[in-house]
Design a protein around this motif. Structure first.
Motif, PDB file in Angstrom:
ATOM      1  N   ARG A  13      77.694  54.748 -45.603  1.00 50.63           N
ATOM      2  CA  ARG A  13      77.695  56.110 -46.141  1.00 50.63           C
ATOM      3  C   ARG A  13      77.968  57.092 -45.012  1.00 50.63           C
ATOM      4  O   ARG A  13      78.499  58.171 -45.224  1.00 50.63           O
ATOM      5  N   ASP A  14      77.613  56.681 -43.786  1.00 49.99           N
ATOM      6  CA  ASP A  14      77.887  57.488 -42.592  1.00 49.99           C
ATOM      7  C   ASP A  14      79.393  57.414 -42.328  1.00 49.99           C
ATOM      8  O   ASP A  14      79.921  56.377 -41.925  1.00 49.99           O
ATOM      9  N   ARG A  15      80.085  58.514 -42.562  1.00 53.65           N
ATOM     10  CA  ARG A  15      81.551  58.554 -42.451  1.00 53.65           C
ATOM     11  C   ARG A  15      82.022  58.181 -41.047  1.00 53.65           C
ATOM     12  O   ARG A  15      83.027  57.477 -40.894  1.00 53.65           O
ATOM     13  N   ARG A  16      81.333  58.643 -40.021  1.00 55.53           N
ATOM     14  CA  ARG A  16      81.728  58.322 -38.652  1.00 55.53           C
ATOM     15  C   ARG A  16      81.642  56.815 -38.416  1.00 55.53           C
ATOM     16  O   ARG A  16      82.558  56.200 -37.873  1.00 55.53           O
ATOM     17  N   LEU A  17      80.560  56.195 -38.844  1.00 54.50           N
ATOM     18  CA  LEU A  17      80.393  54.753 -38.677  1.00 54.50           C
ATOM     19  C   LEU A  17      81.466  53.998 -39.454  1.00 54.50           C
ATOM     20  O   LEU A  17      82.046  53.025 -38.957  1.00 54.50           O
ATOM     21  N   PHE A  18      81.751  54.472 -40.660  1.00 50.56           N
ATOM     22  CA  PHE A  18      82.761  53.806 -41.479  1.00 50.56           C
ATOM     23  C   PHE A  18      84.145  53.919 -40.842  1.00 50.56           C
ATOM     24  O   PHE A  18      84.891  52.939 -40.780  1.00 50.56           O
ATOM     25  N   THR A  19      84.508  55.099 -40.343  1.00 51.34           N
ATOM     26  CA  THR A  19      85.821  55.228 -39.705  1.00 51.34           C
ATOM     27  C   THR A  19      85.883  54.434 -38.397  1.00 51.34           C
ATOM     28  O   THR A  19      86.943  53.927 -38.038  1.00 51.34           O
ATOM     29  N   GLU A  20      84.761  54.282 -37.700  1.00 52.06           N
ATOM     30  CA  GLU A  20      84.739  53.416 -36.514  1.00 52.06           C
ATOM     31  C   GLU A  20      85.003  51.965 -36.910  1.00 52.06           C
ATOM     32  O   GLU A  20      85.728  51.244 -36.219  1.00 52.06           O
ATOM     33  N   TYR A  21      84.403  51.542 -38.020  1.00 49.79           N
ATOM     34  CA  TYR A  21      84.648  50.188 -38.522  1.00 49.79           C
ATOM     35  C   TYR A  21      86.129  50.007 -38.862  1.00 49.79           C
ATOM     36  O   TYR A  21      86.741  48.996 -38.490  1.00 49.79           O
ATOM     37  N   LEU A  22      86.712  50.967 -39.566  1.00 46.73           N
ATOM     38  CA  LEU A  22      88.128  50.877 -39.919  1.00 46.73           C
ATOM     39  C   LEU A  22      89.015  50.904 -38.677  1.00 46.73           C
ATOM     40  O   LEU A  22      90.053  50.227 -38.635  1.00 46.73           O
ATOM     41  N   SER A  23      88.607  51.636 -37.655  1.00 52.97           N
ATOM     42  CA  SER A  23      89.357  51.650 -36.393  1.00 52.97           C
ATOM     43  C   SER A  23      89.281  50.292 -35.699  1.00 52.97           C
ATOM     44  O   SER A  23      90.273  49.827 -35.119  1.00 52.97           O
ATOM     45  N   PHE A  24      88.125  49.656 -35.770  1.00 51.56           N
ATOM     46  CA  PHE A  24      87.970  48.292 -35.246  1.00 51.56           C
ATOM     47  C   PHE A  24      88.905  47.346 -36.000  1.00 51.56           C
ATOM     48  O   PHE A  24      89.621  46.543 -35.386  1.00 51.56           O
ATOM     49  N   CYS A  25      88.915  47.449 -37.327  1.00 51.04           N
ATOM     50  CA  CYS A  25      89.816  46.614 -38.131  1.00 51.04           C
ATOM     51  C   CYS A  25      91.271  46.863 -37.741  1.00 51.04           C
ATOM     52  O   CYS A  25      92.058  45.913 -37.616  1.00 51.04           O
ATOM     53  N   HIS A  26      91.606  48.133 -37.525  1.00 43.68           N
ATOM     54  CA  HIS A  26      92.963  48.477 -37.115  1.00 43.68           C
ATOM     55  C   HIS A  26      93.315  47.792 -35.794  1.00 43.68           C
ATOM     56  O   HIS A  26      94.402  47.227 -35.645  1.00 43.68           O
ATOM     57  N   ALA A  27      92.402  47.835 -34.842  1.00 43.21           N
ATOM     58  CA  ALA A  27      92.659  47.205 -33.540  1.00 43.21           C
ATOM     59  C   ALA A  27      92.903  45.703 -33.699  1.00 43.21           C
ATOM     60  O   ALA A  27      93.778  45.140 -33.029  1.00 43.21           O
ATOM     61  N   LEU A  28      92.158  45.047 -34.574  1.00 37.95           N
ATOM     62  CA  LEU A  28      92.387  43.616 -34.816  1.00 37.95           C
ATOM     63  C   LEU A  28      93.740  43.392 -35.486  1.00 37.95           C
ATOM     64  O   LEU A  28      94.441  42.427 -35.165  1.00 37.95           O
ATOM     65  N   MET A  29      94.115  44.285 -36.401  1.00 32.40           N
ATOM     66  CA  MET A  29      95.417  44.158 -37.063  1.00 32.40           C
ATOM     67  C   MET A  29      96.558  44.360 -36.076  1.00 32.40           C
ATOM     68  O   MET A  29      97.573  43.655 -36.145  1.00 32.40           O
ATOM     69  N   VAL A  30      96.391  45.303 -35.161  1.00 30.62           N
ATOM     70  CA  VAL A  30      97.409  45.537 -34.133  1.00 30.62           C
ATOM     71  C   VAL A  30      97.605  44.271 -33.296  1.00 30.62           C
ATOM     72  O   VAL A  30      98.735  43.923 -32.937  1.00 30.62           O
ATOM     73  N   ALA A  31      96.533  43.576 -33.024  1.00 31.49           N
ATOM     74  CA  ALA A  31      96.604  42.370 -32.188  1.00 31.49           C
ATOM     75  C   ALA A  31      97.134  41.156 -32.932  1.00 31.49           C
ATOM     76  O   ALA A  31      97.648  40.222 -32.304  1.00 31.49           O
ATOM     77  N   SER A  32      97.027  41.142 -34.253  1.00 32.94           N
ATOM     78  CA  SER A  32      97.354  39.916 -34.988  1.00 32.94           C
ATOM     79  C   SER A  32      98.817  39.503 -34.847  1.00 32.94           C
ATOM     80  O   SER A  32      99.107  38.323 -34.629  1.00 32.94           O
ATOM     81  N   GLY A  33      99.737  40.427 -34.967  1.00 28.67           N
ATOM     82  CA  GLY A  33     101.148  40.077 -34.829  1.00 28.67           C
ATOM     83  C   GLY A  33     101.496  39.525 -33.457  1.00 28.67           C
ATOM     84  O   GLY A  33     102.085  38.441 -33.351  1.00 28.67           O
ATOM     85  N   PRO A  34     101.125  40.237 -32.384  1.00 27.86           N
ATOM     86  CA  PRO A  34     101.413  39.704 -31.059  1.00 27.86           C
ATOM     87  C   PRO A  34     100.721  38.361 -30.765  1.00 27.86           C
ATOM     88  O   PRO A  34     101.284  37.526 -30.054  1.00 27.86           O
ATOM     89  N   LEU A  35      99.529  38.152 -31.326  1.00 32.01           N
ATOM     90  CA  LEU A  35      98.883  36.844 -31.147  1.00 32.01           C
ATOM     91  C   LEU A  35      99.724  35.742 -31.786  1.00 32.01           C
ATOM     92  O   LEU A  35      99.955  34.692 -31.170  1.00 32.01           O
ATOM     93  N   LEU A  36     100.168  35.975 -32.998  1.00 32.64           N
ATOM     94  CA  LEU A  36     101.019  34.986 -33.662  1.00 32.64           C
ATOM     95  C   LEU A  36     102.335  34.815 -32.923  1.00 32.64           C
ATOM     96  O   LEU A  36     102.818  33.686 -32.745  1.00 32.64           O
ATOM     97  N   ASP A  37     102.902  35.923 -32.445  1.00 33.93           N
ATOM     98  CA  ASP A  37     104.147  35.849 -31.680  1.00 33.93           C
ATOM     99  C   ASP A  37     103.972  35.030 -30.399  1.00 33.93           C
ATOM    100  O   ASP A  37     104.895  34.342 -29.973  1.00 33.93           O
ATOM    101  N   ALA A  38     102.809  35.131 -29.783  1.00 35.33           N
ATOM    102  CA  ALA A  38     102.542  34.354 -28.566  1.00 35.33           C
ATOM    103  C   ALA A  38     102.308  32.881 -28.879  1.00 35.33           C
ATOM    104  O   ALA A  38     102.647  32.001 -28.080  1.00 35.33           O
ATOM    105  N   ALA A  39     101.732  32.602 -30.036  1.00 35.59           N
ATOM    106  CA  ALA A  39     101.414  31.217 -30.391  1.00 35.59           C
ATOM    107  C   ALA A  39     102.637  30.439 -30.875  1.00 35.59           C
ATOM    108  O   ALA A  39     102.795  29.258 -30.533  1.00 35.59           O
ATOM    109  N   ILE A  40     103.491  31.086 -31.645  1.00 37.47           N
ATOM    110  CA  ILE A  40     104.604  30.378 -32.294  1.00 37.47           C
ATOM    111  C   ILE A  40     105.502  29.631 -31.302  1.00 37.47           C
ATOM    112  O   ILE A  40     105.802  28.447 -31.514  1.00 37.47           O
TER     113      ILE A  40
END
Length: 175
Positions: A13-40
């Motif tokens: 319910r705390d908007r700041r905490l929720f947007t921090e969580y979504l920012s964390f998710c964003h950071a993981l999403m940013v990393a996912s493509g390059p991780l796969l690109d490095a593994a392939i």
């Protein structure tokens, strides 16, 4: 595949905490493509390489979707998220020094427990649907990803399965 410890619960319910969580998710999403690109390229022709290439295509725009959602709150992702960096950095180490198949455990930990739609609906009622669009997409589609991933992991030889399970366990503990 193994059962993972329950995810921690936060008062989103705390908007700041929720947007921090979504920012964390964003950071993981940013990393996912390059991780796969490095593994392939580290994999020979075969099912793991094919699986990673397919998953890479499926996840292609997700980080930009999440950035757009955050933009509805004037949150601009881009600050270093040290927790996400630690999680993704571990994967780079494993794919470089252990085996690129380890990345499947990381993927399992991240995609095997999507947020329930009832929780997404509650978050939408608190923060509006625009901030939760990508979250809702994953709540719906990661159920299929989970089942596909479990079926795929089950086909691996025991040594690879052990590496995947251990990485899934350790990633889940880090979440």
């Amino acid at each position: 595949m193994m059962d993972l410890a329950p995810l921690p619960r936060y008062d989103f319910r705390d908007r700041r905490l929720f947007t921090e969580y979504l920012s964390f998710c964003h950071a993981l999403m940013v990393a996912s493509g390059p991780l796969l690109d490095a593994a392939i390229p580290k994999l020979g022709d075969g099912p793991v390489r094919t699986y990673y290439a397919k998953h890479r295509e499926e996840e292609h725009e997700h980080a930009s979707w999440q950035a757009n959602d955050l933009g509805t709150e004037d949150v601009v992702p881009g600050q270093v998220n040290w927790h996400a960096a630690r999680l993704a950095g571990t994967q780079y180490y494993l794919l470089e020094h252990v085996s690129p198949v380890c990345l499947l455990g990381y993927m399992y930990a991240l995609e095997s427990r999507p947020m329930p739609l009832s929780d997404v609906a509650l978050l939408e009622s608190w923060h509006g649907p625009d901030l939760c669009r990508t979250l809702r997409y994953h709540a719906v589609h990661d159920l299929d990803h989970r089942e596909d991933l479990i079926r795929f992991i089950a086909t691996l030889p025991q040594r690879a399965l052990d590496l995947v399970a251990e990485n899934a366990r350790r990633t889940a503990l880090s979440l």
